[in-house]
Write a protein that holds these residues in place. Structure first.
Motif, PDB file in Angstrom:
ATOM      1  N   UNK A 129      14.675 -50.824 -46.433  1.00 25.05           N
ATOM      2  CA  UNK A 129      14.512 -51.743 -47.546  1.00 25.05           C
ATOM      3  C   UNK A 129      13.107 -51.624 -48.129  1.00 25.05           C
ATOM      4  N   UNK A 130      12.920 -52.213 -49.291  1.00 17.92           N
ATOM      5  CA  UNK A 130      11.625 -52.223 -49.978  1.00 17.92           C
ATOM      6  C   UNK A 130      11.122 -50.794 -50.185  1.00 17.92           C
ATOM      7  N   UNK A 131       9.855 -50.526 -49.902  1.00 18.03           N
ATOM      8  CA  UNK A 131       9.271 -49.202 -50.076  1.00 18.03           C
ATOM      9  C   UNK A 131       8.284 -48.945 -48.956  1.00 18.03           C
ATOM     10  N   UNK A 132       7.988 -47.675 -48.676  1.00 13.36           N
ATOM     11  CA  UNK A 132       6.954 -47.388 -47.677  1.00 13.36           C
ATOM     12  C   UNK A 132       5.585 -47.803 -48.186  1.00 13.36           C
ATOM     13  N   UNK A 133       4.742 -48.318 -47.285  1.00  9.55           N
ATOM     14  CA  UNK A 133       3.362 -48.635 -47.630  1.00  9.55           C
ATOM     15  C   UNK A 133       2.564 -47.341 -47.540  1.00  9.55           C
ATOM     16  N   UNK A 134       1.903 -46.975 -48.628  1.00  8.83           N
ATOM     17  CA  UNK A 134       1.228 -45.678 -48.696  1.00  8.83           C
ATOM     18  C   UNK A 134      -0.264 -45.887 -48.881  1.00  8.83           C
ATOM     19  N   UNK A 135      -1.036 -45.263 -47.999  1.00  7.20           N
ATOM     20  CA  UNK A 135      -2.490 -45.315 -48.054  1.00  7.20           C
ATOM     21  C   UNK A 135      -3.005 -43.912 -48.340  1.00  7.20           C
ATOM     22  N   UNK A 136      -3.701 -43.743 -49.448  1.00  5.34           N
ATOM     23  CA  UNK A 136      -4.327 -42.462 -49.782  1.00  5.34           C
ATOM     24  C   UNK A 136      -5.703 -42.441 -49.131  1.00  5.34           C
ATOM     25  N   UNK A 137      -5.838 -41.587 -48.141  1.00  7.99           N
ATOM     26  CA  UNK A 137      -7.061 -41.534 -47.346  1.00  7.99           C
ATOM     27  C   UNK A 137      -7.977 -40.443 -47.878  1.00  7.99           C
ATOM     28  N   UNK A 138      -9.191 -40.839 -48.292  1.00  7.60           N
ATOM     29  CA  UNK A 138     -10.165 -39.864 -48.757  1.00  7.60           C
ATOM     30  C   UNK A 138      -9.905 -39.412 -50.188  1.00  7.60           C
ATOM     31  N   UNK A 139     -10.672 -38.425 -50.598  1.00 10.19           N
ATOM     32  CA  UNK A 139     -10.553 -37.912 -51.958  1.00 10.19           C
ATOM     33  C   UNK A 139     -11.351 -38.733 -52.949  1.00 10.19           C
ATOM     34  N   UNK A 140     -11.304 -38.355 -54.202  1.00  9.58           N
ATOM     35  CA  UNK A 140     -12.053 -39.029 -55.250  1.00  9.58           C
ATOM     36  C   UNK A 140     -11.492 -40.435 -55.503  1.00  9.58           C
ATOM     37  N   UNK A 141     -12.351 -41.313 -55.965  1.00 13.31           N
ATOM     38  CA  UNK A 141     -11.921 -42.668 -56.290  1.00 13.31           C
ATOM     39  C   UNK A 141     -12.213 -42.989 -57.753  1.00 13.31           C
ATOM     40  N   UNK A 142     -12.138 -41.971 -58.619  1.00 12.18           N
ATOM     41  CA  UNK A 142     -12.392 -42.210 -60.032  1.00 12.18           C
ATOM     42  C   UNK A 142     -11.188 -42.920 -60.657  1.00 12.18           C
ATOM     43  N   UNK A 143     -11.382 -43.630 -61.761  1.00 12.04           N
ATOM     44  CA  UNK A 143     -10.313 -44.449 -62.350  1.00 12.04           C
ATOM     45  C   UNK A 143      -9.045 -43.677 -62.669  1.00 12.04           C
ATOM     46  N   UNK A 144      -9.178 -42.458 -63.170  1.00 11.72           N
ATOM     47  CA  UNK A 144      -7.991 -41.689 -63.541  1.00 11.72           C
ATOM     48  C   UNK A 144      -7.130 -41.382 -62.322  1.00 11.72           C
ATOM     49  N   UNK A 145      -7.782 -40.972 -61.231  1.00 11.92           N
ATOM     50  CA  UNK A 145      -7.021 -40.681 -60.008  1.00 11.92           C
ATOM     51  C   UNK A 145      -6.389 -41.948 -59.447  1.00 11.92           C
ATOM     52  N   UNK A 146      -7.132 -43.034 -59.434  1.00 15.83           N
ATOM     53  CA  UNK A 146      -6.590 -44.293 -58.916  1.00 15.83           C
ATOM     54  C   UNK A 146      -5.375 -44.726 -59.735  1.00 15.83           C
ATOM     55  N   UNK A 147      -5.463 -44.594 -61.037  1.00 16.40           N
ATOM     56  CA  UNK A 147      -4.339 -44.971 -61.899  1.00 16.40           C
ATOM     57  C   UNK A 147      -3.123 -44.101 -61.614  1.00 16.40           C
ATOM     58  N   UNK A 148      -3.349 -42.803 -61.409  1.00 18.07           N
ATOM     59  CA  UNK A 148      -2.235 -41.910 -61.118  1.00 18.07           C
ATOM     60  C   UNK A 148      -1.614 -42.239 -59.764  1.00 18.07           C
ATOM     61  N   UNK A 149      -2.439 -42.494 -58.762  1.00 17.63           N
ATOM     62  CA  UNK A 149      -1.910 -42.843 -57.448  1.00 17.63           C
ATOM     63  C   UNK A 149      -1.088 -44.132 -57.514  1.00 17.63           C
TER      64      UNK A 149
END
Length: 279
Positions: free
Chosen positions: A227-247
């Protein structure tokens, strides 16, 4: 989107308590630490980043115990979540580890997330009696057995690597369902295992493009009847706004930023800088 930090704890630099307190004050959602009990000098296992027995960082040799580190962090914080990225449960006794995690969750007011890895360092696993080829099976049994100890008044378990008869084990975690995330590269085998056994995925920091893996995880999640959805944690990598929005568009719930291996003042300045940028 939630934001967290991960401190590759060692016996130098900033302490977990100081770091977690600063991260909470800055508004971060979570604080993660890793685990290695030891690193065998002679190894056949290749590190996933270097592709050889060479380690990319000497902190692998110097890692603090994650549960002691998080307990110190819990004592000086009140809201930030306390997680592992990642712990290696099969390198501990499952009954004792279940007690440790439940106690930390109880004393912290229900703030623990178990990020669990299968273990790239199969030589390290072997020293704990876990054959590398059975590490997926062993972790499944550990998670199942610990969940029984956390949730049942009288718990028991029978498996290949974990066996115990009817037992009482208290305290229970404050959280009715303590979240377990599997941390590993997003292979078919890993994502299938997550859909069957975990609450979500902690990505490998080396994986920067996650579109295909997240689609595959969601496919297996639905096939498993979850049920629901998996909780997903993106570990590491860039934290710029464009990447965050895409994630966020992919369904990522949390982005976790790695801290530099520098002195305390520099780490505190980095935490403040990232908080200003992201929040």
């Amino acid at each position: 989107m939630k934001f967290g930090i991960v401190l590759f704890t060692s016996d130098r630099g900033i302490t977990p308590a100081t770091c977690a307190k600063a991260a909470e004050h800055a508004g971060f959602h979570s604080f993660y630490v890793p685990e290695h009990t030891h690193i065998p000098v002679r190894r056949d296992a290749a590190h996933p980043r270097t592709g050889t027995a060479d380690l990319p960082d000497d902190r692998y040799l110097r890692t603090l115990d994650p549960w002691v580190a998080l307990a110190m962090a819990a004592a000086v914080t009140t809201t930030i979540r306390l997680g592992t990225a990642v712990a290696l449960p099969v390198e501990s006794d499952p009954i004792t580890l279940a007690k440790t995690i439940a106690t930390l969750d109880f004393l912290s007011g229900g703030r623990v997330t178990l990020g669990a890895g299968f273990g790239w360092n199969t030589d390290e696993l072997a020293d704990h009696g876990i054959p590398g080829k059975f590490r997926y099976t062993a972790l499944r049994e550990y998670v199942e057995a610990m969940r029984a100890l956390w949730t049942e008044d009288v718990a028991s378990y029978e498996g290949r690597f974990v066996n115990f008869g009817d037992s009482w084990a208290y305290p229970k975690p404050v959280q009715r369902h303590l979240p377990v995330l599997a941390g590993a590269t997003g292979t078919e085998r890993t994502l299938t295992w997550i859909a069957a056994n975990a609450d979500g995925w902690l990505t490998n920091p080396a994986e920067t493009e996650l579109d295909d893996q997240i689609k595959l995880l969601n496919k297996h999640w639905q096939a498993a009847g979850r049920e629901n959805k998996p909780y997903i944690v993106a570990l590491g990598g860039r934290a710029d706004p464009a990447r965050v929005e895409h994630l966020a568009s992919l369904g990522v719930d949390e982005v976790v930023i790695g801290l530099p291996d520098t002195d305390e003042d520099a780490v505190l300045a980095f935490i403040a800088k990232m908080a200003d940028r992201l929040m």
